[in-house]
Design an enzyme around this catalytic site. Sequence first.
Site, short mmCIF file in Angstrom:
data_model
loop_
_atom_site.label_atom_id
_atom_site.label_comp_id
_atom_site.label_asym_id
_atom_site.label_seq_id
_atom_site.Cartn_x
_atom_site.Cartn_y
_atom_site.Cartn_z
N LYS A 1 42.36 54.53 35.74
CA LYS A 1 42.56 53.11 36.08
C LYS A 1 43.23 52.44 34.90
CE LYS A 1 40.01 48.95 37.23
NZ LYS A 1 38.77 48.40 37.76
N LYS B 1 44.81 54.20 40.30
CA LYS B 1 44.96 52.76 40.46
C LYS B 1 45.69 52.13 39.29
CE LYS B 1 41.81 48.95 40.71
NZ LYS B 1 40.47 48.54 40.56
C1 PBG Z 1 36.37 46.10 39.21
C2 PBG Z 1 37.58 46.27 40.00
C3 PBG Z 1 38.82 45.62 39.88
C4 PBG Z 1 39.61 46.08 40.94
C5 PBG Z 1 38.85 47.01 41.64
N1 PBG Z 1 37.62 47.14 41.03
C6 PBG Z 1 39.27 44.57 38.95
C7 PBG Z 1 39.59 44.89 37.57
O1 PBG Z 1 39.35 45.98 37.08
O2 PBG Z 1 40.08 43.99 36.89
C8 PBG Z 1 40.99 45.62 41.25
C9 PBG Z 1 41.37 45.75 42.69
C10 PBG Z 1 42.56 44.98 43.08
O3 PBG Z 1 43.29 44.39 42.25
O4 PBG Z 1 42.80 44.94 44.29
N2 PBG Z 1 36.45 46.47 37.89
#
Ligand code: PBG
Length: 329
Positions: free
Chosen positions: A201, A254
């Site tokens: 991520k 992601k």
């Molecule tokens: C929680 C999380 C996030 C997203 C999914 N789980 C936000 C982040 O990490 O800032 C983002 C999902 C999206 O942008 O659609 N940590």
Amino acid sequence: MSFPQNRMRRMRQSDALRALVRETTLEPGDLIYPLFICPGSGVRNPISSMPGVFNLSVDEAVKEAEEAASLGIGGLLLFGLPAEKDETGTGAWIDDGIVQQALRALRQTPAAKKLVMITDVCLCEYTSHGHCGIVNKSGSDFAIDNDPTVEILAKTAVSHARAGADVVAPSDMMDGRVAAIRSALDAAGFGMTPILSYASKFFSAFYGPFREAADSAPQFGDRRGYQMDGANLREAMREIELDLEEGADMILMKPSMPYLDVIRSARDRFDVPMGAYQVSGEYSMLQAAFERGWLDRDRATLESLIGIRRAGAEFIVTYFAKAAAKLLG
Ligand code: PBG
């Protein structure tokens, strides 16, 4: 042999021929639909930066789940907006937390049996400061304290499993969370609950609109100290390898569009089920272009998803799940 013996256009002459040689498929069952659950009843609050996406109370989420099931969508990814936030994200793991309530209601919904019920395991929606973990204030600079955070994440995953989650999906990027979640689940009798790890991520501007949807923008600093630097592909492979060693059953990549090469590398390297998250910013920018009439809504929606499948993801978490399923149906 070359032109004119070879004519690539021969195979593009009709729908039937094109379908015969199509390399990548996209089906409603490949799609996972994210829902943002909030307190109350009859609540459907629109997210201004994400047209078509809402904060939903549990009863409304049940209706969405029924529709998703009837469209053949593969599953749901649940996020919670708790009534109250605190420094340590207590709302994430308490028994009557918002996601736990939603899970229990969904378990009572016959149509929802067709859906894989996945929960996002993270603290950022539940902490008053909006970070994905506990803030360590002892140093001169703020930092997120890894090991105590991992304990709370493990507790959260167990509480989701207890409330009926089919799969838990840690998205925090703390080190060692998969191992901790695995052993906590096993100890609590949930040895069969799979972990979908957001293994790679990246720190991304494309999460912007999500922060409105989940009310989770960090109140100070940013997430660079735990999410990955967008320039690093080798490091992403290492993150995945470690999560698999710790017991992840599936991995989630992601964001998608700016990282399709990372998805491809992961597909070539690891023989595990893999999904990709088409994140909020990817959705919002397409929606903005649709609203201006700059892109064809239906075609661009499906093209964005086929691209992610072609890069190697088996399933896609997407806010377009319902729209795409309708187009595919
Ligand atoms: C929680 C999380 C996030 C997203 C999914 N789980 C936000 C982040 O990490 O800032 C983002 C999902 C999206 O942008 O659609 N940590």
